[in-house]
Design a protein around this motif. Structure first.
Motif, PDB file in Angstrom:
ATOM      1  N   ALA A   1       0.828  -1.208   0.000  1.00 27.57           N
ATOM      2  CA  ALA A   1       0.000   0.000   0.000  1.00 27.57           C
ATOM      3  C   ALA A   1       0.862   1.257   0.000  1.00 27.57           C
ATOM      4  CB  ALA A   1      -0.929  -0.018   1.211  1.00 27.57           C
ATOM      5  N   GLU A   2       2.018   1.223   0.696  1.00 26.70           N
ATOM      6  CA  GLU A   2       2.883   2.397   0.775  1.00 26.70           C
ATOM      7  C   GLU A   2       3.447   2.757  -0.593  1.00 26.70           C
ATOM      8  OE1 GLU A   2       3.130  -0.310   2.560  1.00 26.70           O
ATOM      9  OE2 GLU A   2       2.414   0.362   4.534  1.00 26.70           O
TER      10      GLU A   2
ATOM     11  N   GLN B   1      -2.565  10.047  -1.924  1.00 25.78           N
ATOM     12  CA  GLN B   1      -3.463   9.515  -0.910  1.00 25.78           C
ATOM     13  C   GLN B   1      -4.457   8.526  -1.507  1.00 25.78           C
ATOM     14  OE1 GLN B   1      -3.245   9.726   2.357  1.00 25.78           O
ATOM     15  NE2 GLN B   1      -5.008   8.337   2.522  1.00 25.78           N
TER      16      GLN B   1
ATOM     17  N   TRP C   1      -5.778   0.581  -2.931  1.00 24.52           N
ATOM     18  CA  TRP C   1      -5.316  -0.696  -2.378  1.00 24.52           C
ATOM     19  C   TRP C   1      -6.432  -1.357  -1.561  1.00 24.52           C
ATOM     20  CZ3 TRP C   1      -4.793  -2.646   2.547  1.00 24.52           C
ATOM     21  CH2 TRP C   1      -4.052  -3.826   2.662  1.00 24.52           C
ATOM     22  N   LYS C   2      -7.143  -0.560  -0.770  1.00 23.91           N
ATOM     23  CA  LYS C   2      -8.244  -1.104   0.035  1.00 23.91           C
ATOM     24  C   LYS C   2      -9.320  -1.717  -0.859  1.00 23.91           C
ATOM     25  CE  LYS C   2      -7.876   1.976   4.057  1.00 23.91           C
ATOM     26  NZ  LYS C   2      -8.554   3.058   4.825  1.00 23.91           N
TER      27      LYS C   2
ATOM     28  N   ILE D   1      -3.859   4.596  -1.227  1.00 27.33           N
ATOM     29  CA  ILE D   1      -4.312   3.780  -0.097  1.00 27.33           C
ATOM     30  C   ILE D   1      -5.743   3.301  -0.346  1.00 27.33           C
ATOM     31  CG2 ILE D   1      -4.793   3.756   2.368  1.00 27.33           C
ATOM     32  CD1 ILE D   1      -1.838   3.849   1.763  1.00 27.33           C
ATOM     33  N   GLU D   2      -6.600   4.218  -0.801  1.00 26.76           N
ATOM     34  CA  GLU D   2      -7.992   3.848  -1.085  1.00 26.76           C
ATOM     35  C   GLU D   2      -8.064   2.817  -2.190  1.00 26.76           C
ATOM     36  OE1 GLU D   2     -10.800   4.714   0.576  1.00 26.76           O
ATOM     37  OE2 GLU D   2      -9.341   5.555   1.994  1.00 26.76           O
TER      38      GLU D   2
ATOM     39  N   GLN E   1       0.819   4.526  -2.523  1.00 24.35           N
ATOM     40  CA  GLN E   1       0.642   5.884  -2.022  1.00 24.35           C
ATOM     41  C   GLN E   1       1.727   6.799  -2.576  1.00 24.35           C
ATOM     42  OE1 GLN E   1       0.842   6.327   2.233  1.00 24.35           O
ATOM     43  NE2 GLN E   1      -0.336   8.225   2.207  1.00 24.35           N
TER      44      GLN E   1
END
Length: 394
Positions: A206-207, A215, A221-222, A218-219, A210
Motif C-alpha cells: 500500500a505504501e 493519498q 489498495w483497500k 491507499i484507497e 501511495q
C-alpha cells in the motif's frame, strides 16, 4: 455481523425509458445523444455490440454502427421514471441511497435473520420491473465497492451474490479498470509497471501505491482487497441551490450587475456538475435600495451548462429590472433538480464544448474555483460577508 449491501443499476436506463413509450425501438441499435457533433449519453446493448460507448462522439458512434437510430433524449421522462423507482425502493428498503438517476445502494444488514437478503432483493427487483417496466441488475455483497463491481459483471447475465469469503476470488481475475475510482490515466500508470489485474494490485504494498498515486493510492489498495467501510447514506432529494450577492454600496451599474450574475451562474453551474445535478428552473431575485424585493423564473431543458444558464439568467434579469432604482442585492437560484452526470445535459452541444467544460472543471477541482473562469465574471469574488449559499433539502 457482516454487512449486506445491494447495488441496483437500471440497465441502459435512458434507452429503456424510450422503449417504454415506443415499442418500435425494441431490439434495434439505439443511441441517446445530441446532434451530429454531440456525444453519446446512453446506448442500447445492440449498439454496444458494435463498440459504441457512452461519451463517444456521435459521428464516431455512427461510423461504428451506421444503422443505429439517434434520439435527442427526454430528461423529464427519465426524471419521472427515476422518481417512480426511488419511491418503490424507499417504501421497502430500511436504508437507501440514490447514487445517480439510475443507481441505488441499499443497506439490508440483518435481513437474513428474518427473510433472506438475496431473496428479499430479488423480490424487490421483480416488483420494480413489474410496476415500472424497467429492467435492472443488482448485486449483493459486503460493501458498496464489491456490489457495484458485481452489477457491472452481472449485466445481461444474472444478478450476483458475493459473500465475504468469495470477495477476493471474485475480484482477483478482473481488470483494475473495474474498480470505480480507476480512470484512464490511473490505468495507464498502473499498466506501465505491469499491474493490470486486481489480484496484482491487491498484492502490491500500500505504501508503494501511495508514493506513486498519492493519498488515493491507499484507497485504491483497500478497494482491490475488498475493503470499503463507506456507509449507505439515506437519500434526501435536494430541491435547489442558490447564491445571493449583497453590494457594499447600492448600484445601478449595468455592467457590474451583469458581471455579478455571470460569476454567480458560473459558480452554481460548477457546483451542479461537481455534485452531479441538472436543473430545470432558473430564478433571479433583486432587492432595490428601498428593500422592495422581486423575483422572476423560467423553465429550461435539464442542464448544468454555464452558457445556457447564463443566457436564461440574463434574460430574466432584463425582464425583472424595470425600475431605474439602485439595487442592494441580487440572487440566482437553480431548482427542479434531478440527478445526472455532466455529459447528459449537453444534448445540443458539440464535442468541443463538452471537452472545454471538462477541462475547466478539472482545473477547478485541482486548483480551486478561481483557477479558471470567464473574463466577464472574473471580478465577482464571493466571500462570507456578501454571499449566502443556500442549500434546501426536503
Amino acid at each position: 455481523m457482516n454487512r449486506a449491501i445491494v447495488h441496483i443499476d437500471m440497465n441502459t436506463f435512458f434507452v429503456s425509458c424510450e422503449r417504454l413509450t415506443n415499442s418500435e425501438l425494441n431490439g434495434i441499435p439505439l443511441i441517446i445523444g445530441g446532434g451530429d457533433r454531440g456525444v453519446v449519453a446512453s446506448c442500447s446493448y445492440e449498439a454496444r455490440r458494435f463498440g459504441v460507448r457512452s461519451a463517444m462522439p456521435i459521428q464516431m458512434a455512427l461510423r461504428l454502427c451506421p444503422q443505429a437510430k439517434v434520439m435527442k433524449g427526454d430528461m423529464e421522462l427519465y426524471s419521472r421514471l427515476s422518481h417512480e423507482v426511488t419511491e418503490i425502493i424507499q417504501e421497502k428498503a430500511p436504508v437507501a441511497e440514490k447514487a445517480s438517476i439510475d443507481e441505488f445502494y441499499l443497506d439490508i444488514t440483518g435481513m437474513d435473520k428474518f427473510y433472506g437478503s438475496y431473496k428479499w432483493t430479488d423480490e424487490l427487483s421483480r416488483r420494480i420491473t413489474k410496476e415500472t417496466g424497467l429492467p435492472l441488475t443488482f448485486a449483493l455483497s459486503v460493501n458498496k465497492t464489491v456490489s457495484k463491481i458485481g452489477t457491472g459483471e452481472g449485466k445481461q447475465k444474472q444478478n450476483l451474490e458475493i459473500p465475504e469469503h468469495l470477495v477476493q476470488s471474485f475480484l482477483n481475475p478482473l481488470s483494475v479498470r473495474k474498480i470505480p475510482m480507476v480512470g484512464d490515466k490511473t490505468f495507464q500508470l498502473l499498466s506501465r509497471i505491469g499491474i493490470r489485474t486486481i489480484k496484482t494490485l491487491s498484492e502490491m504494498p500500500a505504501e508503494a501505491l501511495q508514493r506513486m498515486i498519492g493519498q488515493n493510492g491507499i484507497e485504491l489498495w483497500k478497494k482491490a482487497n475488498g475493503i470499503d467501510n463507506n456507509p449507505v447514506e439515506p437519500y434526501t432529494e435536494r430541491k435547489s441551490i442558490s447564491t445571493e450577492h449583497t453590494f457594499s454600496q447600492d448600484t445601478i451599474d449595468m455592467d457590474k450587475l451583469g458581471r455579478v450574475i455571470l460569476g454567480m451562474v458560473e459558480k452554481l453551474s460548477y457546483q451542479l456538475r461537481s455534485e452531479q445535478w441538472l436543473t430545470s428552473t432558473v430564478t433571479v431575485k433583486i432587492r432595490y435600495a428601498n428593500f422592495d424585493t422581486e423575483t422572476k423564473q423560467c423553465r429550461v431543458q435539464y442542464t448544468s451548462a454555464d452558457h445556457i444558464l447564463t443566457q436564461a439568467a440574463m434574460d430574466l434579469f432584463g425582464r425583472l429590472y424595470q425600475r431605474r432604482m439602485r439595487l442592494r442585492l441580487i440572487g440566482v437560484r437553480f431548482s427542479g433538480l434531478v440527478r445526472g452526470t455532466y455529459q447528459i445535459d449537453l444534448f445540443n452541444d458539440t464535442e468541443e464544448m463538452l471537452a472545454l467544460y471538462q477541462a475547466m472543471d478539472r482545473m477547478k477541482n485541482r486548483y480551486g474555483f478561481d483557477a479558471v473562469m470567464r473574463c466577464a465574471g472574473a471580478s465577482f469574488k464571493p466571500n462570507t460577508k456578501n454571499e449566502i449559499l443556500k442549500r434546501k433539502t426536503d
